[in-house]
Design a protein around this motif. Structure first.
Motif, PDB file in Angstrom:
ATOM      1  N   ARG A  65      10.042 -10.239   0.833  1.00 34.27           N
ATOM      2  CA  ARG A  65      11.160 -10.437  -0.087  1.00 34.27           C
ATOM      3  C   ARG A  65      12.500 -10.431   0.632  1.00 34.27           C
ATOM      4  N   SER A  66      12.534  -9.877   1.823  1.00 35.43           N
ATOM      5  CA  SER A  66      13.763  -9.813   2.602  1.00 35.43           C
ATOM      6  C   SER A  66      13.441 -10.022   4.071  1.00 35.43           C
ATOM      7  N   GLY A  67      14.326 -10.730   4.775  1.00 38.57           N
ATOM      8  CA  GLY A  67      14.147 -10.931   6.203  1.00 38.57           C
ATOM      9  C   GLY A  67      14.800  -9.865   7.046  1.00 38.57           C
ATOM     10  N   LYS A  68      15.309  -8.808   6.431  1.00 39.45           N
ATOM     11  CA  LYS A  68      15.988  -7.749   7.170  1.00 39.45           C
ATOM     12  C   LYS A  68      15.013  -6.611   7.450  1.00 39.45           C
ATOM     13  N   ILE A  69      14.921  -6.183   8.712  1.00 38.09           N
ATOM     14  CA  ILE A  69      13.989  -5.129   9.105  1.00 38.09           C
ATOM     15  C   ILE A  69      14.672  -4.144  10.055  1.00 38.09           C
ATOM     16  N   LYS A  70      14.109  -2.949  10.142  1.00 41.13           N
ATOM     17  CA  LYS A  70      14.574  -1.946  11.095  1.00 41.13           C
ATOM     18  C   LYS A  70      13.890  -2.156  12.446  1.00 41.13           C
ATOM     19  N   VAL A  71      14.608  -1.818  13.523  1.00 44.16           N
ATOM     20  CA  VAL A  71      14.054  -1.924  14.870  1.00 44.16           C
ATOM     21  C   VAL A  71      14.328  -0.632  15.620  1.00 44.16           C
ATOM     22  N   TYR A  72      13.570  -0.414  16.697  1.00 40.22           N
ATOM     23  CA  TYR A  72      13.870   0.712  17.578  1.00 40.22           C
ATOM     24  C   TYR A  72      13.810   0.268  19.030  1.00 40.22           C
TER      25      TYR A  72
ATOM     26  N   GLY B 132      14.870 -15.385  19.047  1.00 35.02           N
ATOM     27  CA  GLY B 132      15.740 -15.791  17.952  1.00 35.02           C
ATOM     28  C   GLY B 132      16.633 -14.667  17.466  1.00 35.02           C
ATOM     29  N   PRO B 133      16.706 -14.471  16.158  1.00 34.74           N
ATOM     30  CA  PRO B 133      17.615 -13.463  15.599  1.00 34.74           C
ATOM     31  C   PRO B 133      17.258 -12.030  15.947  1.00 34.74           C
ATOM     32  N   VAL B 134      16.055 -11.773  16.465  1.00 39.55           N
ATOM     33  CA  VAL B 134      15.688 -10.403  16.832  1.00 39.55           C
ATOM     34  C   VAL B 134      16.566  -9.909  17.982  1.00 39.55           C
ATOM     35  N   PHE B 135      17.158 -10.824  18.728  1.00 35.74           N
ATOM     36  CA  PHE B 135      18.039 -10.431  19.830  1.00 35.74           C
ATOM     37  C   PHE B 135      19.315  -9.758  19.326  1.00 35.74           C
ATOM     38  N   ASP B 136      19.694 -10.053  18.101  1.00 37.31           N
ATOM     39  CA  ASP B 136      20.970  -9.567  17.559  1.00 37.31           C
ATOM     40  C   ASP B 136      20.739  -8.345  16.682  1.00 37.31           C
ATOM     41  N   VAL B 137      20.888  -7.175  17.282  1.00 35.13           N
ATOM     42  CA  VAL B 137      20.691  -5.911  16.566  1.00 35.13           C
ATOM     43  C   VAL B 137      22.045  -5.384  16.095  1.00 35.13           C
ATOM     44  N   SER B 138      22.114  -4.986  14.842  1.00 37.95           N
ATOM     45  CA  SER B 138      23.349  -4.423  14.293  1.00 37.95           C
ATOM     46  C   SER B 138      22.997  -3.225  13.423  1.00 37.95           C
ATOM     47  N   GLU B 139      23.525  -2.064  13.800  1.00 39.15           N
ATOM     48  CA  GLU B 139      23.263  -0.833  13.048  1.00 39.15           C
ATOM     49  C   GLU B 139      21.772  -0.593  12.850  1.00 39.15           C
ATOM     50  N   GLY B 140      21.002  -0.892  13.904  1.00 33.23           N
ATOM     51  CA  GLY B 140      19.568  -0.633  13.866  1.00 33.23           C
ATOM     52  C   GLY B 140      18.753  -1.635  13.085  1.00 33.23           C
ATOM     53  N   LEU B 141      19.358  -2.781  12.716  1.00 32.37           N
ATOM     54  CA  LEU B 141      18.678  -3.782  11.896  1.00 32.37           C
ATOM     55  C   LEU B 141      18.765  -5.151  12.548  1.00 32.37           C
ATOM     56  N   VAL B 142      17.789  -6.010  12.228  1.00 34.09           N
ATOM     57  CA  VAL B 142      17.889  -7.433  12.540  1.00 34.09           C
ATOM     58  C   VAL B 142      17.583  -8.200  11.258  1.00 34.09           C
ATOM     59  N   ALA B 143      18.112  -9.422  11.178  1.00 33.55           N
ATOM     60  CA  ALA B 143      17.934 -10.247   9.975  1.00 33.55           C
ATOM     61  C   ALA B 143      17.311 -11.580  10.366  1.00 33.55           C
ATOM     62  N   LEU B 144      16.101 -11.845   9.887  1.00 36.24           N
ATOM     63  CA  LEU B 144      15.438 -13.116  10.151  1.00 36.24           C
ATOM     64  C   LEU B 144      16.060 -14.211   9.294  1.00 36.24           C
ATOM     65  N   ASN B 145      15.990 -15.443   9.799  1.00 39.61           N
ATOM     66  CA  ASN B 145      16.659 -16.533   9.095  1.00 39.61           C
ATOM     67  C   ASN B 145      15.727 -17.222   8.099  1.00 39.61           C
ATOM     68  N   GLU B 146      16.245 -18.258   7.460  1.00 35.66           N
ATOM     69  CA  GLU B 146      15.506 -18.990   6.427  1.00 35.66           C
ATOM     70  C   GLU B 146      14.888 -20.276   6.955  1.00 35.66           C
ATOM     71  N   GLU B 147      14.927 -20.492   8.271  1.00 35.83           N
ATOM     72  CA  GLU B 147      14.337 -21.696   8.839  1.00 35.83           C
ATOM     73  C   GLU B 147      12.814 -21.656   8.713  1.00 35.83           C
ATOM     74  N   PRO B 148      12.152 -22.804   8.633  1.00 38.23           N
ATOM     75  CA  PRO B 148      10.691 -22.818   8.493  1.00 38.23           C
ATOM     76  C   PRO B 148       9.987 -22.165   9.683  1.00 38.23           C
ATOM     77  N   GLY B 149       8.843 -21.591   9.422  1.00 37.39           N
ATOM     78  CA  GLY B 149       8.038 -20.984  10.468  1.00 37.39           C
ATOM     79  C   GLY B 149       8.736 -19.809  11.102  1.00 37.39           C
ATOM     80  N   LEU B 150       8.636 -19.709  12.422  1.00 32.13           N
ATOM     81  CA  LEU B 150       9.323 -18.648  13.146  1.00 32.13           C
ATOM     82  C   LEU B 150      10.827 -18.861  13.203  1.00 32.13           C
ATOM     83  N   GLY B 151      11.267 -20.067  12.890  1.00 31.67           N
ATOM     84  CA  GLY B 151      12.697 -20.324  12.836  1.00 31.67           C
ATOM     85  C   GLY B 151      13.322 -20.677  14.161  1.00 31.67           C
ATOM     86  N   ILE B 152      12.522 -20.986  15.181  1.00 32.81           N
ATOM     87  CA  ILE B 152      13.061 -21.386  16.481  1.00 32.81           C
ATOM     88  C   ILE B 152      12.306 -22.600  16.996  1.00 32.81           C
TER      89      ILE B 152
END
Length: 372
Positions: free
Chosen positions: A136-143, A339-359
């Motif tokens: 439901r959301s492309g936003k996830i926590k990372v460590y 892709g967007p996993v490279f961009d971490v902000s406040e412990g989160l990354v946000a996946l995009n809406e592009e088809p498939g993996l988005g890259i």
């Protein structure tokens, strides 16, 4: 939406390291990656990755398994979806894997193909993979993972500056060093999430002696304190006395193995690795089972960028309150293709809406690291 396979090809790369990645059982002097490209009859392309960290010569072997053994079994075959390909390859090579004593490499190579076919499948459906998987959301926590014993505080501080708010330290070395590093990382992360990974480095007697000394650090989990194949009574014994959550899963490689750990009150955090066993075909349902069992689902991952990105899509697709593992050691084979996993902000990354993996990966920049 049936499709047929036109081509499947694996590409192998090795990036030399100035600072080795250290675990309790060995050192990585370079970072390998085996990327898999699959194309269907309509020219739709999907990308996957095969786990290939160990042994040091294993990446080229796994790439050859894809190119010379597995890919020919799928070329020209019409498929209803990735799951059909997964079962075709798994069943079709089961005797061969047994005969040569290599169920692990075969499972890893099949998983890499499976990831590529799921990316392709999502692109055919014109949906981001995380949404196709039920998210439901492309936003996830990372460590921040892969923090070595040498220079641990500096590595952790750099990770925090890059946007991380959760850390995991490698331990299982000299006890004084481990305790000093844990104290330093607790200071760095403050009240944030801190975990520790032993990489199967202790016997049960060592674990029972050491674990009480870790209580002061407020660990979110202690990962693989024992070997994955140790008797379950040892794991149960440690869980009873540990006083902290235990984590494992990257070295469980069967449905029966996961069924067992989900049925018992030993692991609080379960960490399957989609590039090592099961791909998305198995691990998507497994993620649901983990959450239904009341445990935390945290995908394990240590490799190149495509497998990391696929792991992110799985976590977003499954939901839950888990974290994605994000290695902080130098590795352009990861950073240029996640892709967007490279961009971490406040412990989160946000996946995009592009088809498939988005890259759409362009490997020209890493051609000098290609070995196969």
């Amino acid at each position: 939406m049936a499709f047929s396979i036109r081509t499947i090809q694996a590409f192998c790369y090795r990036y030399p390291l100035s600072t080795p990645v250290v675990t309790s059982f060995g050192r990585m002097l370079n970072r390998p990656a085996v990327f898999v490209r699959a194309e269907d009859q309509d020219g739709v392309v999907g990308w996957g990755e095969v786990w290939s960290n160990f042994p040091s010569t294993g990446a080229e072997h796994r790439a050859r398994l894809v190119n010379e053994v597995l890919a020919p079994a799928l070329i020209g075959r019409e498929l209803d979806g990735p799951a059909q390909a997964f079962e075709t390859l798994t069943q079709g090579t089961s005797v061969l894997a047994l005969q040569c004593g290599e169920p692990g490499p075969f499972a890893q190579a099949i998983a890499g193909i499976d990831l590529a076919l799921w990316d392709l499948h999502a692109r055919r459906h014109r949906q981001p993979l995380w949404r196709l998987l039920g998210g439901r959301s492309g936003k996830i926590k990372v460590y921040a993972s892969g923090i070595n014993p040498g220079g641990a505080r500096q590595t952790a501080e750099a990770a925090m500056r890059r946007g991380h708010r959760a850390l995991k330290l490698k331990i299982g070395f000299d006890m004084a060093t481990d305790l000093a590093n844990l104290a330093a990382l607790r200071t760095v992360v403050g009240d944030g999430m801190l975990a520790a990974d032993v990489n199967q480095g202790w016997s049960i007697d060592q674990a029972l002696e050491i674990v009480p000394r870790l209580g002061e650090f407020g660990l979110r989990w202690l990962e693989e304190p024992l070997r994955a194949d140790r008797p379950r009574q040892e794991w149960r014994r440690l869980r009873t006395s540990a006083g902290m959550p235990l984590a494992a899963g990257e070295n469980i490689a069967s449905r029966e193995g996961f069924e067992q750990v989900l049925a018992e009150d030993v692991l609080d955090v379960v960490q399957p690795d989609i590039a090592k066993w099961g791909g998305l075909t198995i691990c998507r349902g497994l993620a649901d089972d983990i959450l239904k069992a009341g445990k935390t689902f945290c995908p394990h991952y240590l490799g190149g960028g495509i497998g990391l990105l696929a792991s992110a899509h799985l976590l977003a697709g499954a939901g839950g309150d888990g974290w994605l593992e994000l290695d902080v050691n130098d590795n352009p084979l990861r950073d240029q293709f996640c892709g967007p996993v490279f961009d971490v902000s406040e412990g989160l990354v946000a996946l995009n809406e592009e088809p498939g993996l988005g890259i759409a990966p362009d490997f020209s920049s890493i051609e000098r690291y290609r070995t196969l």
